[in-house]
Design a protein around this motif. Sequence first.
Motif, PDB file in Angstrom:
ATOM      1  N   THR A  67       0.844  -1.200   0.000  1.00 14.84           N
ATOM      2  CA  THR A  67       0.000   0.000   0.000  1.00 14.84           C
ATOM      3  C   THR A  67       0.876   1.246   0.000  1.00 14.84           C
ATOM      4  O   THR A  67       0.657   2.184  -0.785  1.00 14.84           O
ATOM      5  N   GLU A  95      10.839  -7.574   4.779  1.00 14.38           N
ATOM      6  CA  GLU A  95      10.143  -7.433   3.496  1.00 14.38           C
ATOM      7  C   GLU A  95      11.110  -7.570   2.317  1.00 14.38           C
ATOM      8  O   GLU A  95      12.303  -7.320   2.440  1.00 14.38           O
ATOM      9  N   GLY A 155       1.033   1.652   6.789  1.00 17.93           N
ATOM     10  CA  GLY A 155       0.036   0.663   6.406  1.00 17.93           C
ATOM     11  C   GLY A 155      -0.306  -0.228   7.586  1.00 17.93           C
ATOM     12  O   GLY A 155       0.342  -0.177   8.635  1.00 17.93           O
ATOM     13  N   ILE A 156      -1.342  -1.026   7.426  1.00 17.33           N
ATOM     14  CA  ILE A 156      -1.696  -2.052   8.415  1.00 17.33           C
ATOM     15  C   ILE A 156      -1.874  -3.343   7.632  1.00 17.33           C
ATOM     16  O   ILE A 156      -2.478  -3.338   6.561  1.00 17.33           O
ATOM     17  N   MET A 162       1.105 -11.092   7.005  1.00 14.74           N
ATOM     18  CA  MET A 162       2.379 -10.379   7.116  1.00 14.74           C
ATOM     19  C   MET A 162       3.491 -11.283   7.630  1.00 14.74           C
ATOM     20  O   MET A 162       4.612 -11.233   7.143  1.00 14.74           O
ATOM     21  N   ARG A 165       4.506 -13.461   4.747  1.00 16.31           N
ATOM     22  CA  ARG A 165       5.232 -12.699   3.725  1.00 16.31           C
ATOM     23  C   ARG A 165       6.652 -12.379   4.185  1.00 16.31           C
ATOM     24  O   ARG A 165       7.587 -12.364   3.380  1.00 16.31           O
ATOM     25  N   ARG A 166       6.805 -12.126   5.465  1.00 16.03           N
ATOM     26  CA  ARG A 166       8.134 -11.775   5.995  1.00 16.03           C
ATOM     27  C   ARG A 166       8.906 -12.998   6.469  1.00 16.03           C
ATOM     28  O   ARG A 166       9.926 -12.858   7.133  1.00 16.03           O
ATOM     29  N   PHE A 186       4.028  -1.389  11.921  1.00 16.19           N
ATOM     30  CA  PHE A 186       5.313  -0.984  12.513  1.00 16.19           C
ATOM     31  C   PHE A 186       6.062  -2.171  13.137  1.00 16.19           C
ATOM     32  O   PHE A 186       6.815  -1.998  14.094  1.00 16.19           O
ATOM     33  N   LYS A 225      -8.897  -6.622   5.478  1.00 16.46           N
ATOM     34  CA  LYS A 225      -8.136  -5.921   6.527  1.00 16.46           C
ATOM     35  C   LYS A 225      -9.023  -5.321   7.618  1.00 16.46           C
ATOM     36  O   LYS A 225      -8.509  -4.638   8.513  1.00 16.46           O
TER      37      LYS A 225
END
Length: 255
Positions: A67, A95, A155-156, A162, A165-166, A186, A225
């Motif tokens: 985003t 990321e 972003g959230i 997440m 993805r990480r 964050f 989301k």
Amino acid sequence: TFINEISKFRVLESQIKDKLQLEHVIVIPGNSDAHETVKEQLGKACVQYLSSILSAEQTVAITGGTTMSEVANMMTPLAHAKNCTFVPARGGLGEQVENQANTICAEMAKKANGKYRMLYVPDPLSEESYQTIKEEPAIKEIVELIHDAAVVIHGIGDAVTMAERRKASSTVMRKIKDKHAVSEAFGYYLDKNGEVVHKVRTVGLQLDDLKNANKVITVAGGKSKTQAILSFFKQAKSDVLITDEAAANQLLKGD
Ligand code: G3H
């Protein structure tokens, strides 16, 4: 009619503003889960809003993600904001390069005719390295700049999405699932009550620091989301939410 459509969005915006106790809400049509162009429009709305509030010489701290990458993609020269500096809000969070805050802030600065500073922090960071790195003069200097940022844009994400993805470790993944984390922002993973379930160890802005910024802008859309957005606002301080219609409708139904 067109006028009815416009007023429908103004009503949604004011309902969300009341529900989440925000200063300003922008809702754009569509669902960014379904159409990439909707995420571009979130980015565009963010750039327009930023352009209306940012003054010359100010610092903007930004996070990573797809985003935020669209915010950079839609960035234009900012009329009233000469000589602004873009910085990443926190060190690398695992990321891929194109989704990293460092990459995104360099692109934003270039398009906005501004400056940027980067935060080079290896990721993940052991407790020992973290204690050493945060005392490095070059790191301290940029971290001070980050803490003084007038505007924070972030972003959230959905927690499990997440973490996957990480490429979070299996231990972290288990913690996130067992403790029912629903949101990530964050580098903090939060449950539906906004309680911190896990936090990625890195330098830069902590959630508590958001109180010090003049303006915190949250950009997050997509029906998927909704829980994540509600969870974030139970924990953190933000002034502005830029979201899409699909998330907005669900936000008003959820608690
Ligand atoms: O911290 C939140 C995530 O960076 C959001 O990522 O914009 O790709 O969904 P996303």
